[in-house]
Design an enzyme around this catalytic site. Structure first.
Site, PDB file in Angstrom:
ATOM      1  N   LYS A  89       0.673  -1.267   0.047  1.00  0.00           N
ATOM      2  CA  LYS A  89      -0.238   0.059   0.069  1.00  0.00           C
ATOM      3  C   LYS A  89       0.724   1.301   0.005  1.00  0.00           C
ATOM      4  O   LYS A  89       0.348   2.209  -0.384  1.00  0.00           O
ATOM      5  CB  LYS A  89      -0.832   0.090   1.441  1.00  0.00           C
ATOM      6  N   GLU A 111      -9.923   5.799   2.958  1.00  0.00           N
ATOM      7  CA  GLU A 111     -10.714   4.758   3.720  1.00  0.00           C
ATOM      8  C   GLU A 111      -9.607   3.817   3.715  1.00  0.00           C
ATOM      9  O   GLU A 111      -8.474   3.540   3.469  1.00  0.00           O
ATOM     10  CB  GLU A 111     -11.706   4.188   2.556  1.00  0.00           C
ATOM     11  N   SER A 377       1.691  -9.580  -0.623  1.00  0.00           N
ATOM     12  CA  SER A 377       1.440  -8.216  -0.378  1.00  0.00           C
ATOM     13  C   SER A 377       1.696  -7.705   0.830  1.00  0.00           C
ATOM     14  O   SER A 377       1.979  -6.241   0.871  1.00  0.00           O
ATOM     15  CB  SER A 377       0.135  -7.982  -0.983  1.00  0.00           C
TER      16      SER A 377
HETATM   17  C1  LIG Z   1      -1.372  -6.852   2.722  1.00  0.00           C
HETATM   18  C2  LIG Z   1      -2.587  -6.734   1.880  1.00  0.00           C
HETATM   19  N1  LIG Z   1      -2.714  -7.230   0.557  1.00  0.00           N
HETATM   20  C3  LIG Z   1      -3.671  -7.102  -0.059  1.00  0.00           C
HETATM   21  C4  LIG Z   1      -4.826  -6.084   0.177  1.00  0.00           C
HETATM   22  C5  LIG Z   1      -6.036  -6.073  -0.708  1.00  0.00           C
HETATM   23  O1  LIG Z   1      -5.882  -4.747  -1.513  1.00  0.00           O
HETATM   24  P1  LIG Z   1      -5.529  -4.891  -3.109  1.00  0.00           P
HETATM   25  O2  LIG Z   1      -6.393  -5.931  -3.626  1.00  0.00           O
HETATM   26  O3  LIG Z   1      -5.819  -3.414  -3.728  1.00  0.00           O
HETATM   27  O4  LIG Z   1      -4.182  -5.188  -3.199  1.00  0.00           O
HETATM   28  C6  LIG Z   1      -4.835  -5.561   1.417  1.00  0.00           C
HETATM   29  C7  LIG Z   1      -5.757  -4.467   1.705  1.00  0.00           C
HETATM   30  O5  LIG Z   1      -5.868  -3.904   2.817  1.00  0.00           O
HETATM   31  C8  LIG Z   1      -3.613  -5.610   2.020  1.00  0.00           C
HETATM   32  O6  LIG Z   1      -3.467  -4.949   3.332  1.00  0.00           O
END
Ligand SMILES: Cc1ncc(COP(=O)(O)O)c(C=O)c1O
Lengths: 391, 256
Positions: A89, A111, A377
């Site tokens: 993020k 948000e 992620s």
């Molecule tokens: C670690 C992590 N991965 C994935 C996401 C999902 O978001 P996005 O689909 O935009 O990557 C989030 C959302 O809060 C997150 O904190």
């Protein structure tokens, strides 16, 4: 991926800017300026510099040896969990805060679902000395308490969204309403590839650094141009958009998106949008979303707050319909199992969101000579309370 | 000429009242319309509740979610309106979000509007570009007018475009806000009202958002052809008491 979108912000039939007139000036200002700013030398220099020295990029591309052995294939992890604040993020918030600064904005609203985007926003606001307000669903405030505390320590005000399902969707509603009500010097810093045009394209461009690095790192480490597969979880879809971005044209790379099935796609408690969703309009863009016969948005469910969203970014709706990406899904249980497996085999505790991407390994039957990159992620610190219950 | 155009031709200080269908009780729609007409409201906006009303403040949000819990849906709203078609003559506007119209099927939705004697639609998240591209022709086929919103930040150029595209009235959002937020009318708003008045648009205007009592209604009427009241009306009918009495008291208070 930026080539998929037309001038009006549509990926095929998906996208656009379906917004009330009250938001028109705010959105138009962004539409008219974002590309020029993002592509300016000034911006690029500061963005890259902060990503390197503040965020800690490039993040490693790590060959997960024991995980690979277990699945008898070659698995790399893109370590977004190692960024400052612990998730992808921050790539986006660094970019958007610079953009907000260039536009002369003084206040930031955002948000958040899992709280990762809220933390990443509060962080860059502290970095730039800007006032920060984060809207967060009441339920998420409870299940992601450590992140709420972090946001507060970083100086942000956290406002509970108490309408509807009291999760991410409702936090977005509240943030959009606040954006209407606040004076013109307020900037809405969206956390995923959702919302009215230009947000989906802007956030995708700011997350594209993930696949930009992957390309170089894979080549350097293996001599290979491309992996066979890239796997990423999809809430709104920003980490997946970043991981897919530079591979869209490379048809030899299989793009695999993993949604949260919750308790199962037919259980009535799910967030697997592509599996049960239909075309509609949510948060200013036309996309696939979970809704009833009258267009009322249905309440999603996932154990993972970051994936607990009834829509997906329009770019993913397009990739799904166009069959450029495969959409899989993982249940709460499968994600939890995958989180414990990674921890045991590699000593890495993943975020619950990322654990959904890992859970795809069991569904794919990967071959020995196949190379797969999983976008890790985020890290699991925020999810310890959930994990501890299972110890 | 549609009924609303006629109304503007014959009358000043028009009072338009918004209410959420299915609230407070599922089947109050017919009573509310009849009582508003009886008490000399001029125009009614029937809101079809939506799960995610982005342009609405807490009052309309709450009424919408209660109405949805009561079991309201567009089919039922159309039925309720059609059931009193021969007993009322007050012009009606439907307010809904674009996703509701798409899910219902646009043609079906417009057909039902026509059958219900609806004169115009307010779809707050329908952008002008999309209206021109797709919906203008459809709306015209069903003799339905589209009501556009303008705000203090809408440029003159855009207002002129909206004036060109409109044929019934223009909805002047009184301040940059969601519904039901502001209380008194301030100087900046008056400047905006005057600016629009001086543009001499071909369409009449109604001022809405934050009009809540006799004072703000009277003030708005100085600058526009009338005003629209939503949240204040919803708050009133949420109070204890007989629905009919609350409605007649409310209109009396506003018109004084
Ligand atoms: C670690 C992590 N991965 C994935 C996401 C999902 O978001 P996005 O689909 O935009 O990557 C989030 C959302 O809060 C997150 O904190």
């Amino acid at each position: 991926m930026d080539k998929l979108i037309n001038n009006d912000g549509f990926y095929g039939e998906f996208g656009g800017a379906y917004i009330p007139e009250m938001l028109y000036p705010n959105v138009k200002e962004l539409q008219d300026n974002y590309i020029q700013i993002i592509e300016s030398e000034d911006f690029a220099k500061e963005y890259k510099e902060l990503l390197k020295n503040y965020v800690g990029r490039p993040t490693p591309l790590y060959y997960a040896k024991r995980l690979s052995e277990k699945y008898n294939t070659k698995i790399f992890l893109k370590r977004e969990d190692l960024t400052h604040t612990g998730a992808h993020k921050i790539n986006n918030t660094i970019g958007q805060i610079l953009l907000a600064e260039k536009l002369g904005k003084k206040r930031i609203i955002a948000e958040t679902g899992a709280g990762q985007h809220g933390v990443a926003t509060a962080t860059v606001c502290a970095l730039k000395g800007l006032q920060c307000t984060v809207y967060m669903g009441e339920i998420d405030i409870k299940r992601q308490a450590p992140n709420v505390a972090r946001m507060k320590m970083l100086g942000a005000e956290v406002i509970p969204a108490s309408s509807g399902s009291r999760t991410l969707k409702d936090a977005v509603n509240e943030a959009i309403r606040a954006w209407i009500n606040e004076p013109e010097d307020t900037y809405y810093l969206i956390g995923s590839v959702v919302g009215p045009h230009p947000y989906p394209d802007m956030v995708a461009r700011l997350q594209a650094i993930i696949s930009e690095e992957m390309k170089m790192q894979l080549k350097e480490q293996t001599g290979k141009e491309n992996p066979n597969n890239i796997i990423a979880c999809v809430g709104g879809g920003s980490n997946a958009a970043g991981a897919f971005f530079h591979y869209i044209k490379d048809k030899d790379v299989k793009l695999i998106a993993v949604e949260a099935a919750g308790k199962g796609i037919n259980s009535g408690e799910t967030a697997a949008t592509t599996q049960i969703g239909t075309t509609g309009i949510l948060h200013g863009s036309k996309t696939l979303l979970m809704q009833d016969e009258y267009g009322q948005v249905t309440e999603p469910y996932s154990i993972s707050a970051g994936l607990d969203y009834p829509g997906i970014g329009p770019v993913h709706a397009y990739l799904f319909k166009d069959k450029r990406a495969d959409f899989l899904n993982a249940t709460d249980k499968e994600a939890l199992d995958a989180a414990f497996e990674l921890t045991e085999l590699e000593g890495i505790i993943p975020a619950l969101e990322s654990a959904h991407a890992l859970a795809a390994l069991k569904k794919l039957n990967l071959k020995e000579n196949e190379t797969t990159i999983i976008n890790l992620s985020g890290r699991g610190d925020k999810d310890l309370e959930t994990y501890i219950k299972l110890l | 000429m549609n009924k609303i155009q006629q109304l503007f031709k014959n009358k000043k200080n028009i009072l338009s009242v918004y209410f959420t269908a299915g609230y407070p009780e599922l089947n109050d729609t017919a009573t509310i319309i009849k009582e508003l007409e009886k008490n000399n409201a001029d125009l009614i906006e029937v809101g079809i509740p939506f799960s995610d009303p982005l342009a609405d403040g807490p009052t309309i949000q709450d009424s919408s979610s209660i109405a949805l819990k009561n079991g309201i849906n567009p089919n039922l709203v159309f039925k309720q309106i059609q059931s009193i078609k021969n007993q009322t003559n007050i012009p009606l506007i439907i307010m809904a979000y674009l996703n509701q119209m798409i899910a219902f099927g646009e043609d079906n939705f417009l057909e039902e509007c026509k059958k219900s004697n609806i004169q115009a639609l307010i779809i707050p998240d329908l952008p002008i570009s999309e209206y021109k591209k797709k919906y203008k022709k459809m709306f015209e086929e069903y003799n339905l007018s589209n009501i556009f919103l303008i705000t203090p930040q809408t440029s003159n150029e855009r207002i002129l475009e909206i004036d060109e595209l409109s044929d019934t009235f223009i909805y002047m959002v009184s301040s940059n806000s969601v519904t039901g937020t502001k209380k008194d009318i301030d100087n900046a708003q008056i400047q905006y009202f005057e600016r629009i008045k001086n543009m001499n648009l071909k369409n009449p205007t109604l001022i809405g958002f934050g009009i809540s009592n006799n004072k703000t209604f009277t003030e708005a009427c100085k600058y526009a052809n009338g005003a629209i009241i939503g949240s204040a009306f919803i708050k009133k009918i949420s109070e204890k008491g007989e629905l009919k009495d609350k409605i007649s008291n409310f209109i009396k208070e506003i018109k004084n």
